[in-house]
Design an enzyme around this catalytic site. Structure first.
Site, PDB file in Angstrom:
ATOM      1  N   GLU A 147      55.180   8.056-105.297  1.00  0.00           N
ATOM      2  CA  GLU A 147      55.659   9.190-106.099  1.00  0.00           C
ATOM      3  C   GLU A 147      56.670  10.021-105.330  1.00  0.00           C
ATOM      4  O   GLU A 147      57.695  10.451-105.859  1.00  0.00           O
ATOM      5  CB  GLU A 147      54.494  10.118-106.487  1.00  0.00           C
ATOM      6  CG  GLU A 147      53.393   9.484-107.294  1.00  0.00           C
ATOM      7  CD  GLU A 147      52.281   8.915-106.427  1.00  0.00           C
ATOM      8  OE1 GLU A 147      52.576   8.161-105.478  1.00  0.00           O
ATOM      9  OE2 GLU A 147      51.116   9.202-106.715  1.00  0.00           O
ATOM     10  N   VAL A 153      55.569   3.399 -98.809  1.00  0.00           N
ATOM     11  CA  VAL A 153      56.119   2.887 -97.550  1.00  0.00           C
ATOM     12  C   VAL A 153      55.162   3.303 -96.442  1.00  0.00           C
ATOM     13  O   VAL A 153      55.058   4.496 -96.129  1.00  0.00           O
ATOM     14  CB  VAL A 153      57.536   3.450 -97.287  1.00  0.00           C
ATOM     15  CG1 VAL A 153      58.097   2.866 -96.001  1.00  0.00           C
ATOM     16  CG2 VAL A 153      58.469   3.154 -98.469  1.00  0.00           C
ATOM     17  N   CYS A 184      50.799  14.473-103.260  1.00  0.00           N
ATOM     18  CA  CYS A 184      51.746  14.160-104.344  1.00  0.00           C
ATOM     19  C   CYS A 184      51.589  15.121-105.513  1.00  0.00           C
ATOM     20  O   CYS A 184      52.580  15.509-106.139  1.00  0.00           O
ATOM     21  CB  CYS A 184      51.590  12.712-104.804  1.00  0.00           C
ATOM     22  SG  CYS A 184      52.246  11.554-103.579  1.00  0.00           S
TER      23      CYS A 184
HETATM   24  N1  THU Z   1      49.451   5.814-102.403  1.00  0.00           N
HETATM   25  C1  THU Z   1      50.526   6.097-103.204  1.00  0.00           C
HETATM   26  O1  THU Z   1      51.602   5.499-103.055  1.00  0.00           O
HETATM   27  N2  THU Z   1      50.379   7.063-104.138  1.00  0.00           N
HETATM   28  C2  THU Z   1      49.234   7.798-104.325  1.00  0.00           C
HETATM   29  O2  THU Z   1      49.254   8.802-105.022  1.00  0.00           O
HETATM   30  C3  THU Z   1      47.987   7.342-103.705  1.00  0.00           C
HETATM   31  C4  THU Z   1      48.178   6.519-102.483  1.00  0.00           C
HETATM   32  C5  THU Z   1      49.605   4.778-101.375  1.00  0.00           C
HETATM   33  C6  THU Z   1      49.705   5.326 -99.989  1.00  0.00           C
HETATM   34  C7  THU Z   1      49.207   4.165 -99.164  1.00  0.00           C
HETATM   35  O3  THU Z   1      50.289   3.308 -98.901  1.00  0.00           O
HETATM   36  C8  THU Z   1      48.240   3.436-100.075  1.00  0.00           C
HETATM   37  O4  THU Z   1      48.484   3.914-101.394  1.00  0.00           O
HETATM   38  C9  THU Z   1      46.774   3.674 -99.732  1.00  0.00           C
HETATM   39  O5  THU Z   1      46.514   5.012 -99.552  1.00  0.00           O
END
Ligand code: THU
Length: 130
Positions: free
Chosen positions: A57, A45, A91
């Site tokens: 995550e 988000v 994360c």
């Molecule tokens: N992103 C994730 O949802 N999980 C991760 O572990 C790496 C990055 C998302 C955050 C952001 O919305 C997009 O990927 C680019 O960084």
């Protein structure tokens, strides 16, 4: 009976559709399975104040925590723009504190996966004792 990696992949693939990612255009889905076998999925988000963005995550994990679950056996991560997207550092810290023995499954678009123990992805993680 479905295998853990199939459950993680299917739920992550479904939830990725809900990703709110107008800035990076990287859609991410994540699924956790609790010790009891309950499943929670979350997507990334984003926000125009970029630092307010929440990764998939942490959405999945905070959904589970707020429903009363604390122990997790597995977490899966899938992205529409990466093969085997690695979890970011925040994360890794978040996952490791909640479940230091958890299996982390990184998926490609076909459901192939790489599986790691979280302590391999975050050796010597920061901790404050209870
Ligand atoms: N992103 C994730 O949802 N999980 C991760 O572990 C790496 C990055 C998302 C955050 C952001 O919305 C997009 O990927 C680019 O960084």
């Amino acid at each position: 009976m479905k295998k853990i990696h199939q459950i993680l992949f299917e739920h992550s693939k479904a939830v990725i559709q809900n990703s709110y990612s107008p800035y990076s255009r990287i859609r991410v889905g994540s699924t956790v399975i609790t010790k009891e076998g309950v499943i929670f999925a979350g997507c990334n988000v984003e926000n125009s104040s970029y630092g307010a963005t929440i990764c998939a995550e942490r959405v999945a994990l905070t959904k589970a925590i707020s429903e009363g679950f604390r122990d997790f056996v597995a977490i899966g991560i899938l992205s529409d723009r990466f093969e085997y997207i690695p979890p970011c550092g925040i994360c890794r810290q978040f996952i490791e504190e909640l479940s230091p023995k958890i299996d982390v499954y990184l998926f490609d678009s076909k459901g192939n996966y790489k599986k790691y123990k979280i302590n391999r992805l975050l050796p010597y993680g920061f901790k404050i004792g209870d």
